[in-house]
Design an enzyme around this catalytic site. Structure first.
Site, PDB file in Angstrom:
ATOM      1  N   GLU A 171      40.959  39.616  29.486  1.00  0.00           N
ATOM      2  CA  GLU A 171      40.375  38.622  28.596  1.00  0.00           C
ATOM      3  C   GLU A 171      40.850  37.208  28.872  1.00  0.00           C
ATOM      4  O   GLU A 171      40.334  36.256  28.286  1.00  0.00           O
ATOM      5  CB  GLU A 171      40.699  38.992  27.143  1.00  0.00           C
ATOM      6  CG  GLU A 171      40.153  40.356  26.725  1.00  0.00           C
ATOM      7  CD  GLU A 171      40.599  40.759  25.330  1.00  0.00           C
ATOM      8  OE1 GLU A 171      41.442  40.027  24.749  1.00  0.00           O
ATOM      9  OE2 GLU A 171      40.129  41.790  24.830  1.00  0.00           O
ATOM     10  N   ASP A 198      40.547  38.275  45.053  1.00  0.00           N
ATOM     11  CA  ASP A 198      41.935  38.167  45.493  1.00  0.00           C
ATOM     12  C   ASP A 198      42.853  37.698  44.372  1.00  0.00           C
ATOM     13  O   ASP A 198      44.025  38.081  44.322  1.00  0.00           O
ATOM     14  CB  ASP A 198      42.024  37.199  46.678  1.00  0.00           C
ATOM     15  CG  ASP A 198      41.342  37.748  47.922  1.00  0.00           C
ATOM     16  OD1 ASP A 198      41.243  38.989  48.035  1.00  0.00           O
ATOM     17  OD2 ASP A 198      40.901  36.953  48.768  1.00  0.00           O
ATOM     18  N   GLY A 199      42.333  36.875  43.453  1.00  0.00           N
ATOM     19  CA  GLY A 199      43.145  36.424  42.330  1.00  0.00           C
ATOM     20  C   GLY A 199      43.561  37.564  41.420  1.00  0.00           C
ATOM     21  O   GLY A 199      44.706  37.628  40.947  1.00  0.00           O
TER      22      GLY A 199
END
Length: 548
Positions: A171, A198-199
């Protein structure tokens, strides 16, 4: 016919094209036609395939099948009212996997159940297969379809393979990281899955590594600390913009392929670099640390987030035209000779001999004082357009070879690429080689070193002091202390920034140490193109292997 002397189970069964002989060996499931059915197609006739085989390690599941209404079935199927279906991995193009299936019929319910039980017994011996997974879904990454990708393409495969899952839709930023560090009961799971880009993977990486170090009592603020490896593997379901890490470990950004690698329990070790400013931990890196050109693109793109992915193209053009360079000093400890050279063209592939050799050797502890005394540091001073440290090839669909094509996933090193001040045309030629197979290091202004650790000191003092990071952010178990930077902190000081796997670091003077094989992912490395053997070869290997 198959040599069945050493088969675990052998039966004459039927499938939809006719009668087959089905044999289960220790490492293979194989079937071969007994009678060939000829089918009429477009006015011509052709026989069905003669033989097939699949590794038992690549069987996804076996289920009893409801034969249902047999009124339209061929005569040989009408007489065989019991069936089971084997789901297995089938390789297609561009390193992609698909879940294929075949149904076998027989007239004996006991035999049908015996086959199901025997195959499941073989699968149960594969202890590397996960039975329970913790899944984090980023609903906002990439095209914002992470939840749809998981629900439609991945969850049905996990269910078919009998894998239990707990799913958390994140969230906020760092939701997964924070949950992993403090709240998640990791004893219940065999792995953690990232659905996003990738984050999202980096959030899970930082959460798992921080928790592991805390449980082992390791102070991550110490630049020379030898970190404890994480016990849980990480799965990557690509749903981001570039998905560089997935591409480098599997060879394609395809959710179904990644899900199948998770199901069969593949395990690929990966190096992780720890980044410090003096005695303050900043962040971990698994792909790219970049100073200068790539960091300038990242910094400028943060001001254009409203453009979406197109912001990177716009910022790339602006940064290229600006043609900035930065003065500083790079110091490094070179890697041992046994890990090869960045220009040796020995690419990291499944079963990589370089990474396996590193696994078999006893790793020197980075916190061993005698080891630190014996380190030899080299120093390079100059004006640089870009300084890049790659833990992996950093390949992606736009750059199939990556920034360092011969970088390895798990050899305990990073490839340090120094691009000195040059003309704009020469720099363009260097960038252009990232998109083709030419040697991108074959320029007089580019040098590359394979290193175990390195330091960078800009010409001007780093204007951000450790005191600016005081408070709860500086606690060792808090994970990365830096956050997104939306503007230059350095004014006219002549400094760039460092980008660390897509995040801007708050300091320029850094020290980096490669932590060998700190994590494992559900992958096996990129397979060679000729990896897929023919069914006949597998049948022969099954018989010979069983005989031995």
């Amino acid at each position: 016919m198959m040599d069945h002397q050493h088969a675990l189970l052998l039966s004459d069964l039927c499938h939809k094209y006719g009668q087959v002989q089905l044999a289960l060996f220790r490492d293979f499931l194989a079937w071969e036609d007994i009678r060939k059915n000829w089918r009429r197609s477009s006015g011509s006739t052709s026989p069905t395939a003669h033989s097939h085989a699949v590794h038992t390690s690549e069987i996804v599941a076996v289920h009893k099948t409801d034969t249902g209404d047999q009124t339209r079935a061929t005569k040989h199927l009408q007489l065989n009212t019991h069936a089971f279906t084997v789901f297995y991995v089938r390789r297609t193009t561009q390193y992609r996997w698909r879940c294929d299936e075949i149904t076998f019929y027989c007239d004996n319910p006991g035999l049908c159940q015996h086959w199901i039980q025997t195959i499941n017994d073989q699968l149960a011996t594969q202890a590397n297969r996960p039975k329970s997974l913790l899944v984090y879904i980023n609903p906002y990454g990439g095209k914002r379809d992470g939840k749809h990708i998981y629900d439609q393409k991945v969850a049905p495969l996990f269910c078919r393979a009998g894998i239990a899952t707990d799913v958390i839709v994140t969230e906020r930023a760092n939701h997964a990281r924070d949950h992993l560090k403090t709240e998640a009961n990791l004893d219940r799971y065999d792995g953690v899955v990232s659905v996003g880009g990738d984050g999202m993977f980096n959030e899970i990486l930082h959460g798992l590594v921080a928790r592991t170090q805390r449980e082992h009592g390791i102070d991550t603020n110490r630049p020379d600390a030898h970190l404890a490896p994480c016990s849980l593997r990480i799965g990557i379901i690509p749903a981001g913009s570039t998905d560089c890490i997935c591409f480098a470990t599997v060879g394609t950004n395809d959710p179904v392929t990644s899900a199948l690698h998770i199901i069969v329990g593949d395990s690929q070790p990966m190096d992780v670099s720890s980044v410090h400013h003096k005695d303050t931990f900043l962040r971990y890196s698994v792909s790219l640390l970049g100073y200068g050109f790539y960091a300038d693109i990242q910094t400028d793109s943060e001001r254009q987030r409203w453009l979406g992915p197109a912001r990177y193209d716009l910022s790339g053009v602006k940064t290229f035209l600006s043609h900035n360079y930065y003065e500083g000093t790079v110091s490094f400890v070179a890697a041992d000779d046994n890990v090869g050279d960045p220009r040796d063209k020995e690419q990291c592939r499944a079963g990589c001999s370089v990474c396996q050799r590193k696994t078999s050797l006893r790793e020197p502890r980075h916190d061993d004082p005698s080891h630190a005394v014996n380190e030899t540091w080299s120093e390079i001073h100059g004006k640089f357009i870009a300084i890049n440290a790659a833990n992996m090839s950093c390949a992606c669909p736009r750059s199939p070879q990556g920034l360092s094509p011969a970088a390895h996933l798990a050899d305990g090193t990073a490839d340090l690429i120094l691009v000195r001040k040059c003309s704009r045309l020469d720099f363009f030629k260097h960038l252009l080689r990232h998109t083709n197979k030419e040697d991108q290091f074959d320029h007089s202004f580019v040098e590359v070193h394979r290193v175990r650790k390195f330091r960078f000191q800009p010409r001007h003092d780093d204007p951000v002091s450790p005191e600016d990071l005081s408070g709860p952010q500086k606690e060792a178990d808090q994970g990365p202390v830096c956050s997104r930077v939306t503007g230059c902190h350095y004014g006219n000081c002549g400094c760039s920034h460092w980008t660390c796997d897509g995040e801007i670091l708050p300091h320029v003077a850094i020290q980096v140490s490669v932590q060998c094989q700190l994590i494992r992912v559900f992958a096996r490395g990129i397979e060679e193109k000729n990896h897929h053997q023919s069914p006949v070869w597998l049948l022969e290997a099954a018989a010979h292997q069983s005989a031995g």
